[in-house]
Design a protein around this motif. Structure first.
Motif, PDB file in Angstrom:
ATOM      1  N   GLY A  70      43.358 -39.690  27.528  1.00  0.00           N
ATOM      2  CA  GLY A  70      43.740 -38.632  26.603  1.00  0.00           C
ATOM      3  C   GLY A  70      45.085 -38.867  25.932  1.00  0.00           C
ATOM      4  N   ARG A  71      45.920 -39.663  26.536  1.00  0.00           N
ATOM      5  CA  ARG A  71      47.244 -39.951  25.967  1.00  0.00           C
ATOM      6  C   ARG A  71      47.155 -40.916  24.780  1.00  0.00           C
ATOM      7  NH1 ARG A  71      51.696 -39.080  29.561  1.00  0.00           N
ATOM      8  NH2 ARG A  71      52.739 -38.783  27.576  1.00  0.00           N
ATOM      9  N   TYR A  72      46.052 -41.635  24.690  1.00  0.00           N
ATOM     10  CA  TYR A  72      45.867 -42.656  23.650  1.00  0.00           C
ATOM     11  C   TYR A  72      46.021 -42.096  22.237  1.00  0.00           C
ATOM     12  CZ  TYR A  72      43.605 -46.404  21.014  1.00  0.00           C
ATOM     13  OH  TYR A  72      43.321 -47.411  20.111  1.00  0.00           O
ATOM     14  N   LEU A  73      45.627 -40.861  22.025  1.00  0.00           N
ATOM     15  CA  LEU A  73      45.682 -40.276  20.689  1.00  0.00           C
ATOM     16  C   LEU A  73      47.034 -39.647  20.342  1.00  0.00           C
ATOM     17  CD1 LEU A  73      42.114 -38.701  20.519  1.00  0.00           C
ATOM     18  CD2 LEU A  73      42.910 -40.877  19.552  1.00  0.00           C
ATOM     19  N   GLU A  74      47.972 -39.642  21.295  1.00  0.00           N
ATOM     20  CA  GLU A  74      49.300 -39.092  21.005  1.00  0.00           C
ATOM     21  C   GLU A  74      50.007 -39.974  19.982  1.00  0.00           C
ATOM     22  OE1 GLU A  74      51.552 -38.169  24.527  1.00  0.00           O
ATOM     23  OE2 GLU A  74      49.833 -37.152  25.443  1.00  0.00           O
ATOM     24  N   PRO A  75      50.788 -39.373  19.091  1.00  0.00           N
ATOM     25  CA  PRO A  75      51.405 -40.128  17.985  1.00  0.00           C
ATOM     26  C   PRO A  75      52.284 -41.306  18.417  1.00  0.00           C
ATOM     27  CG  PRO A  75      51.749 -37.765  17.699  1.00  0.00           C
ATOM     28  CD  PRO A  75      51.099 -37.954  19.033  1.00  0.00           C
ATOM     29  N   ASP A  76      52.963 -41.204  19.554  1.00  0.00           N
ATOM     30  CA  ASP A  76      53.870 -42.273  19.977  1.00  0.00           C
ATOM     31  C   ASP A  76      53.218 -43.322  20.881  1.00  0.00           C
ATOM     32  OD1 ASP A  76      55.896 -41.065  18.553  1.00  0.00           O
ATOM     33  OD2 ASP A  76      56.689 -39.977  20.278  1.00  0.00           O
ATOM     34  N   PHE A  77      51.933 -43.156  21.168  1.00  0.00           N
ATOM     35  CA  PHE A  77      51.263 -44.116  22.048  1.00  0.00           C
ATOM     36  C   PHE A  77      51.263 -45.486  21.373  1.00  0.00           C
ATOM     37  CE2 PHE A  77      47.935 -46.459  24.101  1.00  0.00           C
ATOM     38  CZ  PHE A  77      47.993 -46.043  25.417  1.00  0.00           C
ATOM     39  N   PRO A  78      51.658 -46.543  22.100  1.00  0.00           N
ATOM     40  CA  PRO A  78      51.749 -47.882  21.492  1.00  0.00           C
ATOM     41  C   PRO A  78      50.379 -48.549  21.336  1.00  0.00           C
ATOM     42  CG  PRO A  78      52.400 -47.976  23.786  1.00  0.00           C
ATOM     43  CD  PRO A  78      52.151 -46.525  23.482  1.00  0.00           C
ATOM     44  N   ARG A  79      49.649 -48.173  20.304  1.00  0.00           N
ATOM     45  CA  ARG A  79      48.326 -48.744  20.028  1.00  0.00           C
ATOM     46  C   ARG A  79      48.482 -50.046  19.249  1.00  0.00           C
ATOM     47  NH1 ARG A  79      47.628 -43.424  19.178  1.00  0.00           N
ATOM     48  NH2 ARG A  79      48.030 -43.595  16.958  1.00  0.00           N
ATOM     49  N   PRO A  80      47.744 -51.066  19.642  1.00  0.00           N
ATOM     50  CA  PRO A  80      47.763 -52.290  18.840  1.00  0.00           C
ATOM     51  C   PRO A  80      46.920 -52.101  17.580  1.00  0.00           C
ATOM     52  CG  PRO A  80      46.220 -52.526  20.642  1.00  0.00           C
ATOM     53  CD  PRO A  80      46.907 -51.190  20.822  1.00  0.00           C
ATOM     54  N   VAL A  81      47.140 -52.954  16.596  1.00  0.00           N
ATOM     55  CA  VAL A  81      46.303 -52.935  15.397  1.00  0.00           C
ATOM     56  C   VAL A  81      44.861 -53.176  15.847  1.00  0.00           C
ATOM     57  CG1 VAL A  81      45.800 -54.145  13.244  1.00  0.00           C
ATOM     58  CG2 VAL A  81      48.172 -53.766  13.936  1.00  0.00           C
ATOM     59  N   GLY A  82      43.961 -52.353  15.410  1.00  0.00           N
ATOM     60  CA  GLY A  82      42.562 -52.480  15.822  1.00  0.00           C
ATOM     61  C   GLY A  82      42.227 -51.659  17.050  1.00  0.00           C
ATOM     62  N   GLY A  83      43.226 -51.121  17.737  1.00  0.00           N
ATOM     63  CA  GLY A  83      42.972 -50.265  18.891  1.00  0.00           C
ATOM     64  C   GLY A  83      42.666 -51.018  20.162  1.00  0.00           C
ATOM     65  N   LEU A  84      42.397 -50.268  21.214  1.00  0.00           N
ATOM     66  CA  LEU A  84      42.049 -50.830  22.515  1.00  0.00           C
ATOM     67  C   LEU A  84      40.554 -50.654  22.758  1.00  0.00           C
ATOM     68  CD1 LEU A  84      45.093 -49.597  24.640  1.00  0.00           C
ATOM     69  CD2 LEU A  84      44.610 -51.923  23.890  1.00  0.00           C
TER      70      LEU A  84
END
Length: 175
Positions: free
Chosen positions: A84-98
């Protein structure tokens, strides 16, 4: 439903000052080690003091692990984050997502035809491949490259994934 997403497993203690070797798994993303989102599989927080590359793994110094003995107690533990934390604005998502975000989602074509449900995500060289259960219930599987233009952009965690398969992709796999 929020679930734990594993990014790596502690495989051994390193040295005498409390470092551990973290074996990266499919959803590993280096920037996560510098974020406040890390937890152990039981949900307790993990704070990384520092990390460095160690071969194909990361040597990680975790706050509270001060010597070899305390590091050895961490061996076998899984490190990750709550989905659920994945969608938070500051979550460090890589380009293309996980890739975890594809699991358990239905897949349909652009014209709404059901294709199957994602049961596994595999890393295959330069990208990810979605493994779908055979909708007929057979022992086979359907493999869909998770690349544009086949897989339509999707940043969410729920709902159907939409694919625009090239001619013959689904026909070949149905045999």
């Amino acid at each position: 439903m929020e679930r734990f997403v594993t990014i790596g497993e502690v495989v051994k203690a390193v040295g005498l000052k409390g470092e551990v070797k973290l074996y990266p798994l499919l959803d590993f993303h280096l920037d996560l080690l510098d974020s406040p989102y890390l937890v152990w599989a039981d949900g307790s927080p993990v704070e990384v003091q520092r990390h460095r590359q160690a071969g194909s793994c990361e040597a990680v110094k975790i706050v509270g692990s001060e010597d070899r003995s305390s590091a050895e107690k961490l061996v076998g533990r899984e490190m990750g984050f709550m989905s659920g934390r994945y969608l938070e604005p500051d979550f460090p998502r890589p380009v293309g997502g996980l890739p975890f975000r594809y699991l358990d989602r239905d897949v349909t074509t652009v014209d709404g035809q059901p294709v199957g449900k994602v049961v596994e995500v595999r890393f295959t060289g330069g990208g990810y491949t979605l493994v779908l259960e055979d909708p007929s219930g057979g022992p086979g599987e359907i493999l869909i490259p998770a690349v544009a233009p086949i897989l339509r952009p999707d940043e969410g965690l729920t709902g159907a994934l939409v694919i625009d398969p090239p001619e013959g992709l689904l026909d070949v796999q149905a045999k």
